[in-house]
Design a protein around this motif. Structure first.
Motif, short mmCIF file in Angstrom:
data_model
loop_
_atom_site.label_atom_id
_atom_site.label_comp_id
_atom_site.label_asym_id
_atom_site.label_seq_id
_atom_site.Cartn_x
_atom_site.Cartn_y
_atom_site.Cartn_z
N CYS A 49 0.86 -1.19 0.00
CA CYS A 49 0.00 0.00 0.00
C CYS A 49 0.89 1.24 0.00
N THR A 52 -0.46 4.60 1.31
CA THR A 52 -0.97 4.72 2.67
C THR A 52 0.03 5.46 3.55
N SER A 55 1.61 4.60 9.68
CA SER A 55 0.66 4.36 10.76
C SER A 55 1.35 3.59 11.88
N HIS A 122 -7.71 -1.82 8.29
CA HIS A 122 -7.52 -0.37 8.20
C HIS A 122 -6.46 0.03 9.20
N THR A 123 -5.74 1.09 8.87
CA THR A 123 -4.64 1.54 9.70
C THR A 123 -5.12 2.58 10.71
N SER A 148 -7.82 5.11 8.75
CA SER A 148 -7.97 5.06 7.30
C SER A 148 -9.18 4.22 6.94
N VAL A 151 -8.85 -1.36 3.52
CA VAL A 151 -8.09 -1.77 2.34
C VAL A 151 -8.13 -3.28 2.28
#
Length: 200
Positions: A49, A52, A55, A122-123, A148, A151
């Motif tokens: 990702c 992204t 995180s 998700h982060t 986020s 994903v």
């Protein structure tokens, strides 16, 4: 082969929300699984990702239960905990909260050829603290600040488990070549010996 697919959106339905946290029991890492050290979640996110933002943790929302047994480690692979895919894959918004330095791996079922497995997460921008490694409810549509969107990735096993360690296998020796080399060396020694006797 590894195929990556990014699909924003929630992977879980909005049927119900589970409250509280559950923590799985630790299991010993089998000695025969040293080649499955798993990749950290930070590495999985970074490599698959690229868009992204950095995180501190993730919340895993779905794992492909048909691929095998999923496990995570919070101590660099010293001990592993089984992931309850029956909890996170069912209807509702219950996920597994892990910091990004946690490791993830999947042990494929015997006789199963797996080319790609689905992972949804998700982060989050903050570490989970005491909630690291626990199952907790998460918001489906309206996430907290710093979270986020979901994903979904389809990854090859090596992207999750890491590459197996290199094993040095010595090149087999050609016995015939060794015999010929020894004979040639003996012949050369015999020639030099006869030459020295003739000079004497």
């Amino acid at each position: 082969m590894t195929a990556n697919a990014l699909h924003p959106g929630s992977a879980a339905s909005d049927v119900s929300r589970h409250h509280g946290e559950r923590r799985p029991a630790a299991i010993a890492s089998p000695q025969g699984s040293t080649g499955l050290g798993g990749n950290t979640l930070a590495q999985i996110v970074e490599e698959n990702c690229p868009g992204t933002q950095a995180s501190a943790g993730v919340v895993i929302e779905h794992l492909d239960a048909q691929a095998g047994t999923w496990q995570f480690s919070m101590d660099e692979g010293q001990t592993w905990r089984a992931i309850r895919t029956d909890l996170i894959n069912r209807d509702g918004n219950l996920g597994l909260a892990l910091d990004c330095d946690a490791r993830l791996r999947v042990l494929p079922f015997g006789g199963h050829r797996v080319s790609g497995v689905r992972v949804a997460f998700h982060t989050v921008q903050r570490r989970h603290g005491q909630g690291n490694g626990s199952y907790r409810a998460y918001a489906s549509d309206e996430r907290e600040e710093g979270c986020s969107r979901t994903v979904t990735l389809v990854l090859g096993l090596s992207a999750i488990n890491g590459a197996p360690p290199a094993v040095h296998v010595p090149r087999p020796r050609n016995k015939r070549a060794l015999v010929q080399r020894a004979a040639a060396a003996a012949g050369a020694a015999g020639t030099s010996l006869s030459g020295s006797m003739a000079l004497a």
